[in-house]
Design an enzyme around this catalytic site. Sequence first.
Site, mmCIF file in Angstrom:
data_model
loop_
_atom_site.group_PDB
_atom_site.id
_atom_site.type_symbol
_atom_site.label_atom_id
_atom_site.label_comp_id
_atom_site.label_asym_id
_atom_site.label_seq_id
_atom_site.Cartn_x
_atom_site.Cartn_y
_atom_site.Cartn_z
ATOM 1 N N ASP A 43 6.316 4.326 -5.825
ATOM 2 C CA ASP A 43 4.905 4.551 -5.560
ATOM 3 C C ASP A 43 4.104 3.494 -6.331
ATOM 4 O OD1 ASP A 43 2.539 6.005 -4.725
ATOM 5 O OD2 ASP A 43 2.449 6.801 -6.767
ATOM 6 N N ASP A 45 -0.068 3.715 -7.141
ATOM 7 C CA ASP A 45 -1.139 4.294 -7.963
ATOM 8 C C ASP A 45 -0.602 5.437 -8.820
ATOM 9 O OD1 ASP A 45 -3.367 2.690 -6.982
ATOM 10 O OD2 ASP A 45 -3.107 3.760 -5.094
ATOM 11 N N ASP A 213 4.963 9.657 -9.153
ATOM 12 C CA ASP A 213 4.192 10.478 -10.086
ATOM 13 C C ASP A 213 3.617 11.738 -9.447
ATOM 14 O OD1 ASP A 213 0.803 9.869 -9.811
ATOM 15 O OD2 ASP A 213 2.224 8.700 -8.651
#
Length: 328
Positions: A43, A45, A213
């Site tokens: 990922d 961001d 995240d």
Amino acid sequence: MPSITFADVATAPSSRTLKAPKTPVPVVDAQNTSKRDIIIFSDFDGTIFMQDTGHILFDHHGCGAAQRHLLDEEIRTGARSFRAVSEDMWGSLNVPFEDGFNVMKEKLEIDPAFNEFHKFCLANGIPFNVISAGLKPILRKVLDLFLGEKQSSHIDIVANDAQISHDGSEWKPIWRHDSELGHDKAASIQEYKVIASSESEDGSIPLIVFVGDGVSDLPAAREADVLFARRGLRLEEYCIENDISYIPFDTFADIQKELVRLTEEDQQSTMGTGRPVQYNPRANFWRRASSKKAVPTLSSIQQSSGPATGNVFLPVEQTVAPQATLVS
């Protein structure tokens, strides 16, 4: 969302945050560690960067932080879809594309160990790929700024494109998929599976790693052999709640350390042949896609997006950056 089963990964979570390595980038010693290929998908961001690139733009050049929080709550409660809310957020922007990066330079923080970690990947021939729900032109520009264009070019990105007017008065996402998510990461994986179905030339079975995240990373993360979840955020919470195997990390230095440990463990147990010690059969199509034969790179599935219309369409890269050569 149903519980997802991963191959068990034994790890002892560290209570301290590791700092970026200050020593030269280590190269894995082929005599002491497995020659098994490793492929990493990540990922963007909240994972590579500590903040969300879109949120920084919305807060400073768009709807503002207070309104953004209200819109985020609509996503959280299910009142409106991610795509619908995101269109409102992107539509609130009024800043030329290049000018928007002035605040990015000031507010964005890259994971303190990521630069060295990516150099470690390049030194060891480990391909590193990004799958994101963000806008590809922004992500590429940010990587160019923080890593330099040469290093950034080794990272393939699959994300939404963007249509932005010259004066910055109109920002419109060009969604990869006609769905409530806009970019359905699971669907991208399936597209990749279809276009890259050849088998490994030498029969080797690479280790597939995913780094994330948030819960939105699960459609891609569940296809990995090893999942790294940023400590203290929603993906880790979800893994704990649903008994999903994962390795927590504070910085990419933790991931680098664990990859060395995992390859040493695999070498001792398998000598780098057959299935990895950490093995998830769901990851098989990633392995097929990562064949040493001439198959499309991850970013090539970006071509499945529909054509842009209206004002100025920020161009998708005209040449696909080659992935690092796989360890053989």
